[in-house]
Design an enzyme around this catalytic site. Structure first.
Site, PDB file in Angstrom:
ATOM      1  N   ARG A  45       0.849  -1.187   0.000  1.00  0.00           N
ATOM      2  CA  ARG A  45       0.000   0.000   0.000  1.00  0.00           C
ATOM      3  C   ARG A  45       0.886   1.239   0.000  1.00  0.00           C
ATOM      4  O   ARG A  45       1.902   1.304   0.698  1.00  0.00           O
ATOM      5  CB  ARG A  45      -0.928   0.026   1.230  1.00  0.00           C
ATOM      6  CG  ARG A  45      -2.076  -0.967   1.169  1.00  0.00           C
ATOM      7  CD  ARG A  45      -3.073  -0.591   0.072  1.00  0.00           C
ATOM      8  NE  ARG A  45      -4.253  -1.453   0.057  1.00  0.00           N
ATOM      9  CZ  ARG A  45      -4.372  -2.559  -0.662  1.00  0.00           C
ATOM     10  NH1 ARG A  45      -3.366  -2.949  -1.419  1.00  0.00           N
ATOM     11  NH2 ARG A  45      -5.498  -3.263  -0.633  1.00  0.00           N
ATOM     12  N   GLU A  98      -2.759   7.589  -4.784  1.00  0.00           N
ATOM     13  CA  GLU A  98      -3.122   7.097  -6.116  1.00  0.00           C
ATOM     14  C   GLU A  98      -4.595   7.356  -6.428  1.00  0.00           C
ATOM     15  O   GLU A  98      -5.436   7.362  -5.516  1.00  0.00           O
ATOM     16  CB  GLU A  98      -2.808   5.606  -6.240  1.00  0.00           C
ATOM     17  CG  GLU A  98      -3.488   4.696  -5.242  1.00  0.00           C
ATOM     18  CD  GLU A  98      -2.956   3.271  -5.311  1.00  0.00           C
ATOM     19  OE1 GLU A  98      -3.802   2.361  -5.390  1.00  0.00           O
ATOM     20  OE2 GLU A  98      -1.730   3.074  -5.266  1.00  0.00           O
ATOM     21  N   HIS A 116      -0.935  -0.159  -9.885  1.00  0.00           N
ATOM     22  CA  HIS A 116      -1.599  -1.000  -8.889  1.00  0.00           C
ATOM     23  C   HIS A 116      -2.203  -2.253  -9.541  1.00  0.00           C
ATOM     24  O   HIS A 116      -3.402  -2.530  -9.430  1.00  0.00           O
ATOM     25  CB  HIS A 116      -2.686  -0.218  -8.152  1.00  0.00           C
ATOM     26  CG  HIS A 116      -3.003  -0.779  -6.803  1.00  0.00           C
ATOM     27  ND1 HIS A 116      -3.326   0.007  -5.727  1.00  0.00           N
ATOM     28  CD2 HIS A 116      -3.040  -2.056  -6.343  1.00  0.00           C
ATOM     29  CE1 HIS A 116      -3.563  -0.758  -4.666  1.00  0.00           C
ATOM     30  NE2 HIS A 116      -3.389  -2.021  -5.024  1.00  0.00           N
TER      31      HIS A 116
END
Length: 329
Positions: free
Chosen positions: A245, A274, A292
């Protein structure tokens, strides 16, 4: 018999088809609605769904405010390994279960972390861009002067299923020396536990992050850790990889470490804010960035669908999802 109501806050054709492949009778057994056929549902659609559904399946952030007007909601199933986007304490107070998918991203994310390590070590992104820009006119071995991976000391921050899967690939595939830092010594053969995260940064040539995100791990990696990095015999800093993360890492500190050479190269799949990415990362030629996608494989997607179905069916059969988040156990 009245059917149980399920609201799907996320939609894709592959998602629907995967559930149908795994359980052909699913859409006949339950009263379901798809909130948005263009991907993720909106905030307004989710709030309206909460007023009537018993089960919500999705990936949207869920706060205590969202749960105030959810009289029938008993289960939230997140389409992910992480569940930091859900207020677990609020769910606990309301008696709402939260199911997640702990297994679908193990192989895929460990593979992706390995890919980022290799791509960063060999500067593959520079070579690819060099060709795409039409600049390759003759052999030049200085264009992408990379690093060997064999027998490097690799430090793991967090050592759960994904970290251990990657460690096995590095240890047996490249003869890496594996050090790991987590809450307690796991006593795993071939790997060394390091209690002080600063010590890990001081001893390793590669650092890879595999922590869950919560209040305790926010900016767990910051300027203090990057300052502990020791340059190697060639005067080079570390390779730093994050597939967990983004907010675990203070991106300002990471950019500074890149600029001064403490971090030689960074491979990142997750970011602090993000999809917005720190310009210092985007503009740094020693960063290899992906959007991601660590868990995004065809095989992993089907394991994810199996987890979603197991959580829903487990709840309707026994009153508990199969993969209940640890804080609610």
């Amino acid at each position: 018999m009245t059917k149980r109501t399920i609201s799907f806050g996320y939609f894709s054709q592959q998602f629907v088809q995967s559930i149908n492949d795994l359980c052909p009778t699913f859409y006949e057994e339950y009263d379901y609605e798809i909130l948005n056929k263009n991907g993720n549902c909106s905030e307004e659609q989710m709030i309206e769904a909460f007023k009537k559904c018993e089960v919500f399946v999705g990936i949207r952030p869920i706060t205590s405010a969202h749960l105030e007007n959810a009289p029938n909601l008993k289960l939230i199933v997140t389409i992910s390994v992480g569940y930091d986007h859900i207020d677990i304490e609020a769910c606990k107070k309301k008696g709402i279960y939260v199911g997640y998918s702990p297994l679908h991203a193990v192989e895929s994310t460990s593979d992706h972390a390995l890919s980022l390590i290799l791509a960063t070590a060999r500067q593959l992104y520079k070579g690819n861009k060099y060709i795409q820009d039409g600049r390759w006119t003759k052999i030049n071995y200085e264009i992408c002067l990379g690093r060997n991976l064999a027998k490097k000391t690799v430090g793991f921050i967090g050592f759960g299923k994904i970290g251990q899967c990657l460690a096995k690939k590095l240890y047996f595939g490249w003869g890496a020396k594996v050090l790991y830092h987590c809450t307690a010594d796991k006593n795993i053969e071939n790997y060394e536990f390091v209690g002080d995260v600063n010590d890990l940064f001081a001893r390793c040539q590669i650092i890879t992050v595999h922590l869950p995100y919560n209040k305790k791990t926010h900016h767990y990696i910051n300027k203090e850790q990057f300052n502990k990095i020791q340059l190697d015999n060639f005067g080079k800093g570390i390779i730093f990889v994050n597939t967990s993360r983004g907010p675990i890492v203070d991106e300002n500190a990471l950019v500074e470490a890149l600029n001064v050479g403490k971090v030689w190269g960074a491979g990142l799949d997750v970011f602090e804010n993000e999809p917005k990415i720190h310009t210092g990362l985007v503009e740094n030629e020693n960063c290899f960035l992906t959007p991601h996608i660590g868990g995004s494989t065809i095989e992993g997607r089907y394991i994810l669908m199996e987890s979603i179905l197991s959580n829903i069916k487990g709840y309707f059969k026994s009153g508990r999802p199969k993969y209940l988040v640890e804080e609610l156990n």
